[in-house]
Design an enzyme around this catalytic site. Structure first.
Site, mmCIF file in Angstrom:
data_model
loop_
_atom_site.group_PDB
_atom_site.id
_atom_site.type_symbol
_atom_site.label_atom_id
_atom_site.label_comp_id
_atom_site.label_asym_id
_atom_site.label_seq_id
_atom_site.Cartn_x
_atom_site.Cartn_y
_atom_site.Cartn_z
ATOM 1 N N HIS A 44 0.881 -1.090 -0.086
ATOM 2 C CA HIS A 44 -0.090 -0.051 0.035
ATOM 3 C C HIS A 44 0.889 1.321 0.141
ATOM 4 O O HIS A 44 0.591 2.210 -0.628
ATOM 5 C CB HIS A 44 -0.837 0.106 1.365
ATOM 6 C CG HIS A 44 -1.914 -1.106 1.244
ATOM 7 N ND1 HIS A 44 -3.334 -0.710 1.333
ATOM 8 C CD2 HIS A 44 -1.807 -2.440 1.337
ATOM 9 C CE1 HIS A 44 -3.897 -1.767 1.284
ATOM 10 N NE2 HIS A 44 -3.112 -2.774 1.187
ATOM 11 N N ASP A 93 -5.484 5.901 1.807
ATOM 12 C CA ASP A 93 -5.695 4.552 1.720
ATOM 13 C C ASP A 93 -7.292 4.157 2.224
ATOM 14 O O ASP A 93 -7.598 4.809 3.249
ATOM 15 C CB ASP A 93 -4.893 3.805 2.485
ATOM 16 C CG ASP A 93 -4.688 2.190 2.030
ATOM 17 O OD1 ASP A 93 -3.719 1.800 1.436
ATOM 18 O OD2 ASP A 93 -5.874 1.435 2.187
#
Ligand code: UDP
Length: 507
Positions: free
Chosen positions: A51, A149
């Site tokens: 990520h 995110d």
């Protein structure tokens, strides 16, 4: 967000602030005025390699266009990120990581820094405790846009309160997101491996675990409330048909800006992404330089996947039997200096290292993946189909052997093999909830060896797959060049964000 009173954005600056003429996001009006103020963007990455690495690359993309970018993270992650970002216009803001509160040693602040489940849960728990501090910073220094995110759904509330757009990032391909949305839309919560309603008929090799779909559903729902979705892929690989499908079925906009790993030009820059390599980049390169084109198989299962000794033994046996040259990245907990012969033989057949001294490298820990994939000697990649690994292989024109393990990897497998024809399947059927988990079944050495030969034997099938992979590699590199699809998307997204900012009513 859209209002009638617009803020004037023509500024007059003293000569001192004149920017270099190659700073292409600034248009000078007369001698001292410029029409376009840079955007102020905050990026909030989730601290796991898959990520954090791509989102920081995306932050770098925006900053390379002259915008003011701040990445909000924790001290030890800031150290990791710091190496891989250029300093201009890109800042790091850190908030303390509550290691003690959750019972983690100081400095362990990233999922990729732990090797077992208990600690991974603690890392996640600590990450979820960061909300208050991040929110405090953002509210006291409001940006023009927040890119976060999707594992931080609370950012939705913060952005709404500040009336700034939020862009969501989840690290998946749009193909996988379309498949997840299709599973989400079903009443039985995805109790089947058949994915309905997509542009292709897709039957997965395993059924999505309910725990996973239940975990993802609310996150995907909040994601759809964002201004748009940033995708680390390029239009040509996901395919126009999936973009059209996504926008039609969700009413949401996706911005393809990748492959973002391609912003790193030199081997040194590429090697700085993520953790420190356990073997020097020069050592990899000089070993690879001694090998013919497309002869070496690269084997790596990302940053969160740990196999049992028995499974590693099967992989090693297949390597031995196939005879191909290889670079094999194994998790750090294996191959420690003090590992006894007895322990070693549980995962490595007797004499494996001696037999393969010339033929291969076992990397015990972190490898500079993008550097390795980009070398002409790499002919195939045995991968867990993590999206970053997938798109990095595509960017390098390297065909894949797919071995999905957890998360959305079983969807990616189908994009690679059946939809785009740039890989072969190893035959993995067990969809784990997380990569640390012990699996019930083994992928046997015969299946692994068969898949290795199918991809590496130079036959007609292998050559067709390789050719297609190389074509996609070319398209990937074109996409990020000036005039390419991702380059144009970034320009359009920036223009959109500026329009939003400049039409925001004054408070
Ligand atoms: N990676 C790397 N070296 C390693 C392991 C992983 O550089 O030894 C990088 C890889 O290049 C990719 C990321 O870590 O950028 C892993 O992301 P991916 O989505 O492939 O898998 P995940 O780790 O999230 O399962």
């Amino acid at each position: 967000m859209h209002g009638s009173s617009t803020r004037s954005h023509i500024q007059t600056l003293p000569l001192l602030f004149l920017l270099p003429s190659n700073h292409n996001s600034f248009i000078f009006m007369g001698a001292l005025n410029f029409q376009e103020r840079p955007l102020k963007l905050y990026f909030i990455p989730y601290p796991a390699s898959g990520h954090m690495i791509p989102l920081c690359d995306i932050a770098t993309l925006f900053s390379s266009r002259g915008h003011h970018v701040t990445i909000i993270t924790t001290p030890s992650n800031a150290q990791l990120i710091h190496k891989s970002i250029p300093s201009h216009n890109l800042h790091l803001h850190t908030v303390p990581f509550p290691s003690r509160e959750v019972g983690l040693p100081d400095g362990v602040e990233n999922l990729s820094a732990v090797t077992e489940l208990t600690n991974s849960l603690k890392v996640n728990q600590a990450v979820m405790m960061l909300r208050q501090q991040i929110q405090h910073f953002v509210e006291h220094h409001p940006p023009d846009c927040i890119v976060a995110d999707f594992l931080f759904p609370w950012v939705d509330e913060v952005a709404s309160k500040l009336r700034v757009p939020r862009l969501a990032f989840n690290g998946y391909s749009l193909f996988a997101i379309c498949a997840m949305e299709s599973v989400k839309a079903r009443k039985d919560s995805g109790n089947s491996s058949i994915i309905q309603g997509l542009p292709h008929n897709i039957t997965l090799n395993a059924t999505p675990p309910k725990t996973l779909t239940r975990f993802l559903e609310p996150l995907l729902a909040t994601e759809l409330k964002s201004y748009g979705l940033i995708v680390n892929n390029f239009v040509e690989l996901d395919g126009e048909e999936y973009i059209e499908h996504y926008e039609r079925t969700t009413g949401h906009k996706a911005w393809h800006l990748g492959p973002v790993s391609l912003i790193h030009r030199t081997d040194q820059e590429k090697a700085e992404r993520g953790h420190k390599s356990v073997v020097g980049v020069d050592e990899f390169l000089s070993w690879l330089n001694s090998k013919p084109s497309n002869s070496v198989l690269y084997i790596c299962f990302g940053s969160l996947c740990y196999f049992s000794d028995k499974q590693l033994y099967e992989i090693a046996s297949a390597i031995d039997a196939s005879g191909y040259e290889f670079i094999w990245v194994v998790p750090e907990k294996k191959g420690k200096e003090d590992e006894s012969e007895e322990e070693k033989e549980k995962w490595l057949p007797k004499g494996f290292e001696e037999r393969n001294r010339e033929k291969g490298m076992i990397v015990k820990g972190w490898a500079p993946q993008v550097v390795i994939l980009g070398h002409y000697a790499i002919g195939g990649f045995l991968t867990h189909c993590g999206w970053n690994s997938t798109v990095e292989a595509v960017s390098a024109g390297v065909p894949m052997i797919t071995w999905p393990v957890h998360d959305e990897q079983f969807y990616n497998e189908k994009l690679i093999t059946e939809v785009r024809g740039i890989g072969v399947e190893v035959g993995a059927w067990e969809w784990s909830i997380i990569g640390f988990m012990e699996r019930k079944t083994l992928v046997g050495r015969d299946n692994i060896e068969k898949a290795m030969r199918r991809l590496m034997d130079g036959g007609v099938e292998a050559e067709n797959i390789r050719q297609r992979a190389q074509e996609y590699g070319k398209k990937a590199r074109q996409a990020v060049q000036e005039g390419g699809s991702s380059h144009q998307n970034l320009t359009a997204l920036i223009d959109d964000l500026k329009r939003l900012r400049d039409s925001k009513p004054l408070d």
